[in-house]
Every structure is written in C-alpha cells, then in structure tokens.
Design a protein around this motif. Sequence first.
Motif, PDB file in Angstrom:
ATOM      1  N   LYS A 184      16.944  61.925  27.744  1.00 53.76           N
ATOM      2  CA  LYS A 184      17.883  61.640  28.735  1.00 53.76           C
ATOM      3  C   LYS A 184      16.831  62.326  30.025  1.00 53.76           C
ATOM      4  O   LYS A 184      15.833  61.626  30.127  1.00 53.76           O
ATOM      5  CB  LYS A 184      18.774  62.886  28.617  1.00 53.76           C
ATOM      6  CG  LYS A 184      19.630  62.740  27.206  1.00 53.76           C
ATOM      7  CD  LYS A 184      20.716  63.489  27.314  1.00 53.76           C
ATOM      8  CE  LYS A 184      21.665  63.315  26.215  1.00 53.76           C
ATOM      9  NZ  LYS A 184      22.983  64.318  26.304  1.00 53.76           N
ATOM     10  N   GLN A 185      17.379  62.855  30.942  1.00 55.39           N
ATOM     11  CA  GLN A 185      16.775  63.555  32.111  1.00 55.39           C
ATOM     12  C   GLN A 185      15.558  64.202  31.617  1.00 55.39           C
ATOM     13  O   GLN A 185      14.456  64.309  32.261  1.00 55.39           O
ATOM     14  CB  GLN A 185      17.535  64.364  32.812  1.00 55.39           C
ATOM     15  CG  GLN A 185      16.909  64.470  34.369  1.00 55.39           C
ATOM     16  CD  GLN A 185      17.832  65.441  35.362  1.00 55.39           C
ATOM     17  OE1 GLN A 185      18.959  65.335  35.254  1.00 55.39           O
ATOM     18  NE2 GLN A 185      17.336  65.898  36.272  1.00 55.39           N
ATOM     19  N   GLY A 186      15.765  64.817  30.432  1.00 57.60           N
ATOM     20  CA  GLY A 186      14.488  65.591  29.928  1.00 57.60           C
ATOM     21  C   GLY A 186      14.299  65.210  28.561  1.00 57.60           C
ATOM     22  O   GLY A 186      14.887  64.225  28.051  1.00 57.60           O
ATOM     23  N   PRO A 187      13.012  65.445  27.824  1.00 56.20           N
ATOM     24  CA  PRO A 187      12.524  64.959  26.937  1.00 56.20           C
ATOM     25  C   PRO A 187      13.492  65.410  25.406  1.00 56.20           C
ATOM     26  O   PRO A 187      13.866  66.425  25.549  1.00 56.20           O
ATOM     27  CB  PRO A 187      11.127  65.436  26.592  1.00 56.20           C
ATOM     28  CG  PRO A 187      11.151  66.695  27.240  1.00 56.20           C
ATOM     29  CD  PRO A 187      11.977  66.614  28.456  1.00 56.20           C
ATOM     30  N   ASN A 188      13.397  64.586  24.375  1.00 54.46           N
ATOM     31  CA  ASN A 188      13.828  65.090  23.185  1.00 54.46           C
ATOM     32  C   ASN A 188      13.146  66.324  22.617  1.00 54.46           C
ATOM     33  O   ASN A 188      12.174  66.085  22.734  1.00 54.46           O
ATOM     34  CB  ASN A 188      13.948  63.771  22.260  1.00 54.46           C
ATOM     35  CG  ASN A 188      14.235  64.331  20.833  1.00 54.46           C
ATOM     36  OD1 ASN A 188      13.426  64.773  20.048  1.00 54.46           O
ATOM     37  ND2 ASN A 188      15.555  64.031  20.304  1.00 54.46           N
ATOM     38  N   LEU A 189      13.847  67.162  22.197  1.00 51.95           N
ATOM     39  CA  LEU A 189      13.202  68.534  21.760  1.00 51.95           C
ATOM     40  C   LEU A 189      12.731  68.519  20.344  1.00 51.95           C
ATOM     41  O   LEU A 189      12.074  69.556  19.831  1.00 51.95           O
ATOM     42  CB  LEU A 189      13.930  69.755  22.339  1.00 51.95           C
ATOM     43  CG  LEU A 189      14.290  69.754  23.454  1.00 51.95           C
ATOM     44  CD1 LEU A 189      15.081  70.933  24.103  1.00 51.95           C
ATOM     45  CD2 LEU A 189      12.838  69.923  24.299  1.00 51.95           C
TER      46      LEU A 189
END
Length: 109
Positions: free
Chosen positions: A32-37
């Motif tokens: 999303k706006q940040g990476p998959n964790l």
Amino acid sequence: MSMPAGNVENGEKLFKGRCAQCHTVNQGGGHKQGPNLYGLFGRTAGTVPGYQYSEANKNSGVQWNDGTLYEYLLNPKKYIPKTKMNFPGFKSEQDRADCIAYLKKVCSE
C-alpha cells in the motif's frame, strides 16, 4: 531498552486502527503506501522487492527484530531520518509491545 510483554489481541486492534491503512501483513500481500510486512522479523530494512523505499531506509542497515522495531515504533523519523513512513509513533511502551506481539504472530503464519 526493556520491552514489556505484548498482548496480541490489543496489538491487532492497534494495528488495524493505526497501521493497516498503509501496510498489509499476509504472505504474498500487496504493498500500500507502505510495504507488506510479512516476514518482517530478521529482514533488513528497505529490502522488500517491488516497494520503493527511501534512500534513508535502504541505506539504514537496520535488521528488524523485537528491539529494533520497539525503538523504531517510538519515533520512526528519529530512528531512520528521512524515512518515508509518515507515522508519529506509539509513545506508549505497552502499545509498542502489543503491536510487535501481533506482528510476530501474523507476519510468520
């Protein structure tokens, strides 16, 4: 820095309320706006394929574990200056521990 024991259920609530708008945690999940964790623990910061990290994050050399994530989640922009993560952090030690407990559970299932 000593970390209190985390509560997975509370961590799930915190993650869903403050993190899920920018991050996914499922294996093979998209960015999303940040990476998959998924697979976060033991990974070096800035190395998830297909996500455009800041140079600061890619060059930080941080390896994610309970301790580094606990410090990072207090104030991400202080821990990795010029990171793209636009999150003020969890000021509560217990909230950080709870979020980490949740992430440890779901990012490795």
